[in-house]
Design a protein around this motif. Structure first.
Motif, short mmCIF file in Angstrom:
data_model
loop_
_atom_site.label_atom_id
_atom_site.label_comp_id
_atom_site.label_asym_id
_atom_site.label_seq_id
_atom_site.Cartn_x
_atom_site.Cartn_y
_atom_site.Cartn_z
N ILE A 1 17.20 -23.80 -33.65
CA ILE A 1 16.24 -22.71 -33.49
C ILE A 1 15.28 -22.96 -32.33
O ILE A 1 14.96 -22.05 -31.56
N MET A 2 14.81 -24.20 -32.20
CA MET A 2 13.83 -24.48 -31.15
C MET A 2 14.38 -24.23 -29.74
O MET A 2 13.72 -23.56 -28.94
N PRO A 3 15.56 -24.74 -29.37
CA PRO A 3 16.07 -24.41 -28.03
C PRO A 3 16.34 -22.91 -27.85
O PRO A 3 16.14 -22.36 -26.77
N ALA A 4 16.77 -22.25 -28.93
CA ALA A 4 17.08 -20.83 -28.82
C ALA A 4 15.83 -19.99 -28.60
O ALA A 4 15.87 -18.97 -27.91
N LEU A 5 14.71 -20.43 -29.18
CA LEU A 5 13.47 -19.65 -29.14
C LEU A 5 12.33 -20.45 -28.50
O LEU A 5 11.16 -20.20 -28.79
N TYR A 6 12.69 -21.37 -27.63
CA TYR A 6 11.69 -22.29 -27.08
C TYR A 6 10.56 -21.56 -26.36
O TYR A 6 9.38 -21.84 -26.60
N LEU A 7 10.89 -20.61 -25.53
CA LEU A 7 9.86 -19.93 -24.73
C LEU A 7 8.90 -19.12 -25.60
O LEU A 7 7.67 -19.26 -25.46
N PRO A 8 9.36 -18.27 -26.53
CA PRO A 8 8.39 -17.56 -27.37
C PRO A 8 7.62 -18.48 -28.31
O PRO A 8 6.44 -18.22 -28.58
N VAL A 9 8.25 -19.54 -28.80
CA VAL A 9 7.51 -20.48 -29.68
C VAL A 9 6.42 -21.18 -28.89
O VAL A 9 5.26 -21.28 -29.35
N LEU A 10 6.74 -21.67 -27.70
CA LEU A 10 5.73 -22.33 -26.87
C LEU A 10 4.62 -21.36 -26.50
O LEU A 10 3.42 -21.70 -26.57
N SER B 1 -4.80 -13.50 -29.30
CA SER B 1 -4.34 -13.05 -30.61
C SER B 1 -3.22 -12.02 -30.48
O SER B 1 -2.25 -12.05 -31.24
N ILE B 2 -3.35 -11.10 -29.54
CA ILE B 2 -2.31 -10.09 -29.35
C ILE B 2 -1.01 -10.75 -28.90
O ILE B 2 0.07 -10.43 -29.43
N VAL B 3 -1.10 -11.69 -27.98
CA VAL B 3 0.10 -12.38 -27.50
C VAL B 3 0.73 -13.19 -28.63
O VAL B 3 1.96 -13.18 -28.81
N ALA B 4 -0.09 -13.90 -29.41
CA ALA B 4 0.44 -14.70 -30.52
C ALA B 4 1.16 -13.82 -31.53
O ALA B 4 2.26 -14.15 -31.99
N ALA B 5 0.55 -12.70 -31.89
CA ALA B 5 1.17 -11.79 -32.86
C ALA B 5 2.47 -11.21 -32.31
O ALA B 5 3.49 -11.15 -33.01
N PHE B 6 2.44 -10.79 -31.05
CA PHE B 6 3.63 -10.21 -30.44
C PHE B 6 4.78 -11.22 -30.39
O PHE B 6 5.93 -10.89 -30.72
N LEU B 7 4.47 -12.46 -30.02
CA LEU B 7 5.52 -13.47 -29.92
C LEU B 7 6.03 -13.90 -31.29
O LEU B 7 7.20 -14.27 -31.43
N GLN B 8 5.19 -13.85 -32.31
CA GLN B 8 5.70 -14.10 -33.66
C GLN B 8 6.74 -13.05 -34.03
O GLN B 8 7.75 -13.35 -34.67
N GLY B 9 6.49 -11.80 -33.66
CA GLY B 9 7.48 -10.76 -33.90
C GLY B 9 8.74 -10.96 -33.08
O GLY B 9 9.85 -10.72 -33.56
N ILE B 10 8.58 -11.41 -31.83
CA ILE B 10 9.73 -11.71 -30.99
C ILE B 10 10.60 -12.79 -31.65
O ILE B 10 11.84 -12.69 -31.69
N ILE B 11 9.95 -13.83 -32.18
CA ILE B 11 10.68 -14.91 -32.85
C ILE B 11 11.43 -14.37 -34.07
O ILE B 11 12.60 -14.70 -34.28
N LEU B 12 10.76 -13.54 -34.85
CA LEU B 12 11.41 -12.94 -36.02
C LEU B 12 12.61 -12.09 -35.60
O LEU B 12 13.70 -12.19 -36.19
N PRO C 1 18.75 -19.02 -22.41
CA PRO C 1 17.32 -19.17 -22.70
C PRO C 1 16.61 -17.85 -22.98
O PRO C 1 15.48 -17.86 -23.49
N PHE C 2 17.25 -16.71 -22.66
CA PHE C 2 16.60 -15.41 -22.88
C PHE C 2 17.39 -14.53 -23.83
O PHE C 2 17.22 -13.30 -23.82
N ASP C 3 18.22 -15.13 -24.67
CA ASP C 3 18.96 -14.33 -25.65
C ASP C 3 18.04 -13.58 -26.61
O ASP C 3 18.40 -12.54 -27.15
#
Length: 334
Positions: free
Chosen positions: A79-88, A122-133, A151-153
């Protein structure tokens, strides 16, 4: 392998994620609503309403991420390599939000940049949590037990829509929190904007509920095959009825019920996601059991969790009890 250990750990991680989404969701939502008022006194009150809680709320994110690493190391390694950019990006945004929360108070009267940082982080964190989901829901390419995609799948129209939906959902949590915990113009801000956010959230839930089975066959089969459809229809019906209840409670000026109802909507949506993905931890390839650590490792960390989890629950409940009640303009805990 003891079949029940991965199930226990999946339940613990799932519970931690659900608690995090609810608790940190409303204080992220407070910041998302910052642009809707320019009055310094109102923004002070909004921040003071979450000041005793916001840092403790993030404990549950640590538990969820740490539990994944401990109990399901293969899933973590995929999961981490797949979603590394939004998680970071999410973690950096949360750090930025936390720094701005503290620095805003000590930089007055020149704190406008920290207001922007608080809302923006906060907006970026919330948006990226949705991206991860969204990235998890649509699936991760796996080959020979390793991430096999690009890296952008994760960057698709579906994941972007889920990201925007999470922002709207957190904003609704924040608005109903203001109704419950504040007075004066800030409470009226929450009452004024909550119905529109509720409409946006219900629309988003409906779109995602239709979009996921259209693009993901396993979810379509899970929800629309017989007898599953006969067993699962109460979930969307309950969400529709509860959303109407939240609408009416806001109209009638209730304090606690809109926030409680919004939490109920989040839990129903979360239940729908769990039903759609179980037992896959890395959809659509690997289940809880495929990615679980050795039983000895799971038991070792489970023993520690059994002792620590009641402490975390205890001090969380204690803080919320101590700082219960409404907060008026000019009051604060900071």
């Amino acid at each position: 392998m003891e079949w029940y250990l991965p199930v226990i750990w999946a339940g613990l991680i799932g519970t931690a994620v659900a608690i995090y989404v609810i608790l940190d969701g409303f204080d992220l939502g407070i910041a998302i609503l910052f642009p809707f008022t320019r009055e310094e006194e109102d923004r002070d009150l909004m921040m003071n309403s979450v000041a005793p809680f916001w840092d403790g709320n993030e404990t549950w994110l640590v538990l969820g991420g740490g539990g994944l690493w401990v109990a399901f190391p293969m899933a973590y390694a995929i999961i981490m390599p797949a979603l590394y950019l939004p998680v970071l990006g999410m973690l950096l945004a949360l750090v930025f939000r936390g720094v701005s929360f503290e620095f805003r108070w000590v930089s007055k009267p020149r704190h406008r940049k920290w207001d922007i940082a608080f809302a923006g982080g906060s907006i970026v964190a919330a948006f990226l949590q949705g991206i991860i989901l969204g990235g998890l829901l649509q699936g991760i390419d796996v080959a020979d037990g390793q991430f096999a995609g690009g890296p952008f799948d994760w960057l698709t129209p579906f994941s972007i829509f889920v990201g925007l939906s999470v922002v709207a959902g957190y904003a609704l949590l924040g608005a109903t929190w203001l109704i419950m915990r504040t007075t004066g113009p800030v409470r009226e801000l929450g009452r004024r904007i909550a119905p529109w956010l509720l409409l946006a959230v219900m629309a988003a839930m409906a779109v995602i509920s239709l979009w996921t089975p259209l693009i993901i066959d396993r979810i379509a089969e899970r929800w629309f095959s017989v007898p599953n459809i006969l067993l699962l229809w109460p979930i969307p019906l309950s969400a529709a009825l509860l959303s109407y209840g939240v609408w009416r409670w806001i109209e009638r000026g209730h304090n606690v019920l809109p926030f409680a109802g919004t939490i109920g909507l989040f839990l129903l949506g979360y239940a729908g996601l769990v039903i759609s993905t179980m037992p896959y931890l890395v959809p659509p390839h690997l289940t809880f059991w495929d990615t679980a650590a050795a039983p000895a490792s799971q038991i070792f960390f489970l023993v520690g969790t059994v002792f620590l989890l009641p402490l975390v629950l205890g001090y969380t409940a204690f803080v919320y009890w101590i700082f219960r009640g409404k907060i008026a303009p000019g009051e604060g805990y900071h």
